[in-house]
Design a protein around this motif. Structure first.
Motif, PDB file in Angstrom:
ATOM      1  N   MET A  77      27.792  22.855 -41.048  1.00 40.60           N
ATOM      2  CA  MET A  77      27.159  23.200 -39.776  1.00 40.60           C
ATOM      3  C   MET A  77      27.154  22.011 -38.815  1.00 40.60           C
ATOM      4  SD  MET A  77      26.206  26.408 -39.819  1.00 40.60           S
ATOM      5  CE  MET A  77      24.967  26.505 -38.524  1.00 40.60           C
ATOM      6  N   GLU A 108      30.902  28.365 -40.907  1.00 42.89           N
ATOM      7  CA  GLU A 108      29.853  27.485 -40.390  1.00 42.89           C
ATOM      8  C   GLU A 108      30.088  27.082 -38.937  1.00 42.89           C
ATOM      9  OE1 GLU A 108      29.440  27.107 -44.831  1.00 42.89           O
ATOM     10  OE2 GLU A 108      31.054  27.452 -43.388  1.00 42.89           O
ATOM     11  N   LEU A 111      28.955  29.971 -36.681  1.00 47.45           N
ATOM     12  CA  LEU A 111      27.491  30.020 -36.607  1.00 47.45           C
ATOM     13  C   LEU A 111      26.954  28.904 -35.722  1.00 47.45           C
ATOM     14  CD1 LEU A 111      26.597  30.757 -40.350  1.00 47.45           C
ATOM     15  CD2 LEU A 111      26.774  32.381 -38.454  1.00 47.45           C
ATOM     16  N   THR A 112      27.570  27.736 -35.809  1.00 49.41           N
ATOM     17  CA  THR A 112      27.168  26.608 -34.964  1.00 49.41           C
ATOM     18  C   THR A 112      27.430  26.906 -33.486  1.00 49.41           C
ATOM     19  OG1 THR A 112      27.578  24.981 -36.709  1.00 49.41           O
ATOM     20  CG2 THR A 112      27.597  24.170 -34.444  1.00 49.41           C
ATOM     21  N   ARG A 114      27.475  29.658 -31.966  1.00 56.69           N
ATOM     22  CA  ARG A 114      26.523  30.611 -31.407  1.00 56.69           C
ATOM     23  C   ARG A 114      25.310  29.896 -30.797  1.00 56.69           C
ATOM     24  NH1 ARG A 114      27.316  33.837 -29.009  1.00 56.69           N
ATOM     25  NH2 ARG A 114      27.796  35.712 -30.179  1.00 56.69           N
ATOM     26  N   CYS A 135      32.977  34.813 -44.896  1.00 56.30           N
ATOM     27  CA  CYS A 135      32.587  34.996 -43.496  1.00 56.30           C
ATOM     28  C   CYS A 135      32.031  36.397 -43.248  1.00 56.30           C
ATOM     29  CB  CYS A 135      33.793  34.774 -42.571  1.00 56.30           C
ATOM     30  SG  CYS A 135      34.351  33.077 -42.441  1.00 56.30           S
ATOM     31  N   LEU A 138      28.392  37.167 -43.826  1.00 59.35           N
ATOM     32  CA  LEU A 138      27.379  36.475 -43.023  1.00 59.35           C
ATOM     33  C   LEU A 138      26.637  37.451 -42.118  1.00 59.35           C
ATOM     34  CD1 LEU A 138      29.467  33.338 -41.923  1.00 59.35           C
ATOM     35  CD2 LEU A 138      27.724  33.434 -43.721  1.00 59.35           C
ATOM     36  N   VAL A 140      25.573  38.188 -38.751  1.00 60.05           N
ATOM     37  CA  VAL A 140      25.913  37.763 -37.394  1.00 60.05           C
ATOM     38  C   VAL A 140      25.650  38.905 -36.408  1.00 60.05           C
ATOM     39  CG1 VAL A 140      27.643  36.087 -38.151  1.00 60.05           C
ATOM     40  CG2 VAL A 140      28.328  38.447 -37.718  1.00 60.05           C
TER      41      VAL A 140
END
Length: 266
Positions: A77, A108, A111-112, A114, A135, A138, A140
């Motif tokens: 992350m 990761e 997600l970061t 976002r 993935c 996850l 999301v």
């Protein structure tokens, strides 16, 4: 046999082999060398059978070599906060941007992103099916998707306003540095890097950002260099692996590699 006893016996055997590698008896040294040589393929086969990610990487290199660049799936992350922040600031005030995380690994980076781009549409793409399976598990939002990375699939989701290609366009950088290899012609030729850069350029909007970080080559050596100009002084000066020229030969005097490029549209 008890597992703990088995592990201890294997450990003892390894120590015994190490002790005798420098034996004065040439026959003992030869025998030890043969055992070490034979043990390597056996270890690789065992790892292939029990390590799903390793197996995925091997199959990827065998069956999809033309699309494979970096083979490791290492990620975490918020790996590049300075770069992510600079790109966010560049698009300040623009809400409906579309982002491609090229080589998203296990997600990761997506997600970061976002957190930096709360309203953007983000597509994560990877050729490692094992990583993609992770993935897709996850949690999301509806504006994040993960796809198998090939030109046709990416074309469906583009064009993009920013493409992140972080630690992807390289091959075994630590091994290359450790072995002192001076030519990547047979390992990861410049032509493969350039072809991928051209493909990413095709997916990028005019005035968009192409972010190429931790790479063994320079975008400025490619045939589309005139389309791009660096944004700020963001670079990969902490990249400790060798940099190579467009002939795939090591550069003697490595200049700082820029990371963020604006597509001028020329």
């Amino acid at each position: 046999m008890d597992d703990k006893i088995g592990i201890r016996l294997i450990g003892t055997a390894k120590q015994t082999l190490k002790m005798h590698r420098t034996s004065k008896n040439p026959f003992i040294r030869l025998g030890i060398s043969i055992l070490y040589t034979l043990s390597k393929p056996i270890t690789e086969v065992k790892r292939f059978l029990i390590d799903k990610n390793f197996r995925s990487i091997i199959l990827m290199r065998l069956l999809n070599s033309k699309n494979v660049h970096q083979t490791t799936s290492l990620t975490y992350m918020n790996r590049y906060p300075t770069i992510f922040s600079a790109c966010r600031d560049f698009f300040e005030g623009k809400q409906d941007i579309k982002i491609l995380s090229y080589g998203c690994s296990t997600g990761e980076e997506v997600l970061t992103l976002r957190h930096y781009f709360p309203h953007a549409k983000i597509v994560g793409a990877d050729v490692n099916k094992s990583s993609l399976a992770i993935c897709k598990k996850l949690s999301v939002d509806n504006n994040i998707s993960f796809v198998y990375s090939n030109p046709n699939e990416l074309e469906k989701h583009g064009p993009f306003d920013v493409i992140f290609c972080m630690a992807v366009l390289q091959r075994q950088p630590h091994y290359i540095a450790e072995k002192g290899i001076t030519s990547l012609k047979k390992i990861y030729p410049f032509e493969k890097f350039e072809k991928q850069i051209i493909g990413l350029d095709h997916l990028l909007n005019s005035q968009g950002l192409l972010v190429i970080h931790y790479t063994q080559y320079s975008l400025l050596d490619t045939v589309i260099a005139s389309k791009y100009e660096p944004l700020g002084n963001y670079n990969q000066d902490d990249y400790n692996s060798p940099i190579f020229d467009k002939n795939s030969n090591i550069r003697e005097n490595t200049k700082q590699q820029n990371t963020i490029y604006i597509k001028s549209g020329r």
